[in-house]
Design an enzyme around this catalytic site. Structure first.
Site, PDB file in Angstrom:
ATOM      1  N   GLY A  79      -6.609  -6.251   0.504  1.00  0.00           N
ATOM      2  CA  GLY A  79      -5.940  -5.711   1.694  1.00  0.00           C
ATOM      3  C   GLY A  79      -6.928  -5.141   2.706  1.00  0.00           C
ATOM      4  NE  ARG A  94      -3.251  -8.460  -1.421  1.00  0.00           N
ATOM      5  CZ  ARG A  94      -3.813  -7.269  -1.539  1.00  0.00           C
ATOM      6  NH1 ARG A  94      -4.736  -7.073  -2.447  1.00  0.00           N
ATOM      7  NH2 ARG A  94      -3.446  -6.278  -0.736  1.00  0.00           N
ATOM      8  CG  ASP A 125      -7.600  -5.414  -9.721  1.00  0.00           C
ATOM      9  OD1 ASP A 125      -7.895  -4.943 -10.836  1.00  0.00           O
ATOM     10  OD2 ASP A 125      -6.451  -5.356  -9.245  1.00  0.00           O
ATOM     11  CE  LYS A 178     -10.200  -3.464  -0.029  1.00  0.00           C
ATOM     12  NZ  LYS A 178      -9.204  -4.510  -0.200  1.00  0.00           N
ATOM     13  CB  THR A 179      -8.549   0.177  -1.559  1.00  0.00           C
ATOM     14  OG1 THR A 179      -7.124   0.253  -1.515  1.00  0.00           O
ATOM     15  CG2 THR A 179      -9.043   1.219  -2.532  1.00  0.00           C
ATOM     16  CG  ASP A 236      -4.029   1.291  -2.135  1.00  0.00           C
ATOM     17  OD1 ASP A 236      -3.529   1.291  -0.993  1.00  0.00           O
ATOM     18  OD2 ASP A 236      -3.918   0.347  -2.924  1.00  0.00           O
ATOM     19  CE1 TYR A 255      20.483  10.224  12.200  1.00  0.00           C
ATOM     20  CE2 TYR A 255      18.833  10.595  13.915  1.00  0.00           C
ATOM     21  CZ  TYR A 255      20.028  10.026  13.491  1.00  0.00           C
ATOM     22  OH  TYR A 255      20.748   9.274  14.366  1.00  0.00           O
ATOM     23  N   GLY A 287       0.058   2.544  -0.785  1.00  0.00           N
ATOM     24  CA  GLY A 287      -0.914   3.177  -1.665  1.00  0.00           C
ATOM     25  C   GLY A 287      -0.881   2.598  -3.064  1.00  0.00           C
ATOM     26  N   GLY A 324      -1.355   1.166   9.404  1.00  0.00           N
ATOM     27  CA  GLY A 324      -2.602   1.936   9.327  1.00  0.00           C
ATOM     28  C   GLY A 324      -3.795   1.149   8.832  1.00  0.00           C
TER      29      GLY A 324
HETATM   30  P1  FBP Z   1      -6.024  -3.322  -1.703  1.00  0.00           P
HETATM   31  O1  FBP Z   1      -5.810  -2.656  -3.019  1.00  0.00           O
HETATM   32  O2  FBP Z   1      -6.390  -4.745  -1.803  1.00  0.00           O
HETATM   33  O3  FBP Z   1      -6.978  -2.555  -0.841  1.00  0.00           O
HETATM   34  O4  FBP Z   1      -4.638  -3.319  -0.938  1.00  0.00           O
HETATM   35  C1  FBP Z   1      -4.045  -2.199  -0.434  1.00  0.00           C
HETATM   36  C2  FBP Z   1      -2.599  -2.411  -0.055  1.00  0.00           C
HETATM   37  O5  FBP Z   1      -2.432  -2.062   1.290  1.00  0.00           O
HETATM   38  C3  FBP Z   1      -1.627  -1.623  -0.941  1.00  0.00           C
HETATM   39  O6  FBP Z   1      -1.493  -0.292  -0.501  1.00  0.00           O
HETATM   40  C4  FBP Z   1      -0.371  -2.422  -0.828  1.00  0.00           C
HETATM   41  O7  FBP Z   1       0.475  -2.229  -1.940  1.00  0.00           O
HETATM   42  C5  FBP Z   1      -0.887  -3.829  -0.782  1.00  0.00           C
HETATM   43  O8  FBP Z   1      -2.178  -3.761  -0.215  1.00  0.00           O
HETATM   44  C6  FBP Z   1      -0.031  -4.759   0.036  1.00  0.00           C
HETATM   45  O9  FBP Z   1      -0.500  -6.047  -0.142  1.00  0.00           O
HETATM   46  P2  FBP Z   1      -0.401  -7.229   0.911  1.00  0.00           P
HETATM   47  O10 FBP Z   1      -1.447  -6.997   1.930  1.00  0.00           O
HETATM   48  O11 FBP Z   1      -0.738  -8.430   0.114  1.00  0.00           O
HETATM   49  O12 FBP Z   1       0.971  -7.214   1.487  1.00  0.00           O
END
Ligand code: FBP
Length: 549
Positions: free
Chosen positions: A78, A142, A173, A199-200, A202, A240, A248, A423
């Site tokens: 991602g 991916r 991963d 990187k991520t 999350d 609301y 994440g 984001g």
């Molecule tokens: P990574 O772990 O590859 O950095 O992905 C982060 C993420 O944004 C997660 O938060 C989310 O669940 C997932 O990617 C969504 O995946 P996709 O981009 O395939 O819709």
């Protein structure tokens, strides 16, 4: 290409870097390392890359001479703000070592290496992407890089381009696979080093040596800005309850960080739900209880933050998901051939009695979402499960029951939101711009030092950038054995929110007051130009963690 005024101004930004990256460096090596657990199994699987020392760059009087080097780079998984700056850092780093060095980018992730799709990243291209968000310079993907046949296919193009080092920019991963590749190339004497970069968005790739993954800072700031805006709207209209799911994956780091930034009425932390062995019903009772208490004060409004991985952390749901994972890993093709309308019954007939009971009780949409395609690493695609709708609906039903029982008097209207993709490609904050560039430059340094199987590491990042500590961490050091796709595999351990960690404790100490009082904070948009206390602050998570070290 038309550019916004901010894009133009931002392209001239010069990332701040550790002082070691501005001068000649030498390497300080620590003691041999061990994996975090399962040492014997991991040593046996990584005979060439296990046990290497942690490396730290230090300022040196003597500038080393380097031969030109051709380097390949891959963006994996991602998107996360700052990826372009990692690539710019690698480019500047290898050119600094020797101006004849060249950088090649593999297109659309690991698949680009396997399918021999690449471009040379020249100065013009790099300059176009400095300090920008996104991964569009070469794209990401991916595809998994884990089969020997793919490693060999990749090696063909690396040899053809005379590439002797590959940098894989990815999450846990992808970095695990980077290490497997490093080990394989070392074992066959391929003459290709492999370096990883954390990187991520999350935030779940972190440990003693990796303070944070890049992109987490910017993504959380973007989400906190919009949650803050919603809270102002919410506090203005006062009608609301907003249920806001945040990306994440499994870990709740993003939800926790946003909670620390915006002070919502409720933030669910998946790791706590698991530890307390809570059921979906318990969570609904908790939220509805706060809604009812606020209603007693005349406040029929509020905000609820929900981590996207919540469902997997409810112990009973996790057991169900595990059984579904095992079943789908073995019978995916058979399952796909079954008519959509018959899939639910098909699954129910094959699950254990308890899991079948829970699966049956789920709303149709959620049950379907749980059987959708896994990602290539075998994970449930939690971003596709509409937990925010599920919770809003169940809270409404609970409140209706309580109204009938005379336990609740109030009005309940809800809005649902999911923030994730908004984001992931934002223009990197100063923190991410600086951190990413430093990670890339450090990766170049590790290549220059002849290392393989290392992850680029930049630490001490709550201090001014000049004091950051750059170096490398052996990837095997972060590994343990886990069950994936029905088999035990060596993987980098995912860092979940620690309930005894300082950021969670800080949140837990404030949440009761935030629940009933309206203590919202409105962080506003990321600022790129201005005073350092506005522009350069790292995440609250990192600040709290570092203060309490
Ligand atoms: P990574 O772990 O590859 O950095 O992905 C982060 C993420 O944004 C997660 O938060 C989310 O669940 C997932 O990617 C969504 O995946 P996709 O981009 O395939 O819709």
């Amino acid at each position: 290409m038309t550019k916004s005024a901010l894009q133009v101004a931002r392209s001239a930004y010069i990332p701040k870097v550790p002082k070691t990256l501005k001068s000649a460096v030498c390497i300080k090596e620590g003691n041999p390392t061990q994996s975090i657990s399962d040492q014997d199994a991991i040593r046996a699987l990584f005979p060439n890359t296990y046990g290497m020392p942690v490396i730290q760059f230090e300022v040196s009087e003597i500038k080393s001479r380097y031969a030109p080097v051709n380097v390949g780079v891959i963006l994996s998984g991602g998107q996360a703000p700052g990826g372009h700056n990692v690539i710019a850092g690698i480019f500047d780093g290898i050119k600094d070592m020797n101006p004849a060095s060249r950088l090649y980018g593999f297109i659309l992730g690991p698949g680009g290496l396997i399918n021999h799709k690449y471009i040379e990243l020249t100065q013009d291209i790099i300059d176009e992407y400095r300090n920008t968000g996104g991964f569009d310079i070469i794209g990401s993907g991916r595809d998994k890089l884990e089969k020997k046949a793919d490693f060999d296919k990749g090696l063909e193009i690396l040899k053809k381009l005379n590439i002797s080092a590959l940098v894989i920019i990815g999450g846990d991963d992808s970095n695990t696979n980077a290490c497997v590749l490093a080990e394989y190339y070392a074992a066959i004497g391929a003459g290709v080093q492999v370096i990883g970069c954390p990187k991520t968005i999350d935030g779940d790739l972190k440990n003693e040596m990796i303070e944070t993954s890049f992109g987490f800072d910017t993504a959380c700031k973007v989400y906190s800005e919009v949650i803050g805006n919603i809270q102002r709207d919410c506090n203005s209209a006062r009608k609301y309850w907003h249920f806001i799911k945040l990306m994440g994956r499994s870990a709740s780091h993003i939800a926790l960080e946003c909670a620390l930034q915006v002070q919502p009425n409720i933030c669910i932390i998946s790791e706590e739900v698991e530890m307390k062995n809570q059921s979906l019903d318990d969570i609904i009772d908790y939220i509805a209880g706060i809604v009812a208490k606020r209603a007693e004060n005349g406040d029929n409004f509020g905000t609820v933050l929900i981590p996207e991985g919540l469902i997997e952390f409810i112990p009973a749901m996790r057991k169900l998901i595990n059984e579904l994972n095992e079943y789908l890993a073995r019978h995916e093709d058979e399952f796909k051939r079954i008519k959509r309308s018959a899939q639910r019954e098909h699954i129910i007939d094959r699950l254990s009695i308890e899991n079948a009971r829970i699966y049956k009780s789920l709303p149709e949409a959620v049950a379907r979402q749980l059987t959708m395609d896994r990602d290539p690493h075998g994970n449930v695609q939690v971003s596709l499960i509409e937990t925010e709708k599920l919770l809003a609906e169940m809270v409404r039903n609970r409140l209706a029951e309580w109204t009938d029982q005379g336990k609740y008097v109030g009005k309940f209207a809800s809005q649902v939101h999911f923030f994730g993709y908004e984001g992931r490609c934002a223009a990197p904050s100063n923190y991410d711009a600086d951190y990413c560039y430093s990670l890339g430059f450090t990766a170049a340094g590790l290549i220059g030092a002849g290392k393989t199987g290392y992850m680029s590491s930049v630490r001490n990042t709550t201090a001014p950038a000049s004091e950051w500590i750059a170096g490398g961490v052996p990837i095997t050091m972060m590994m343990n054995m886990e069950r994936r796709h029905g088999q035990m595999k060596p993987v980098i351990q995912k860092a979940l929110v620690k309930l005894d960690g300082a950021p969670f404790k800080e949140y837990a100490s404030k949440r009761d007051s935030w629940a009933l009082n309206t203590d919202y904070v409105y962080p506003g948009p990321i600022q790129y130009f201005g005073p350092t206390e506005v522009c350069d602050q790292p995440t609250k998570t990192l600040q709290i963690e570092q203060q309490t070290k």
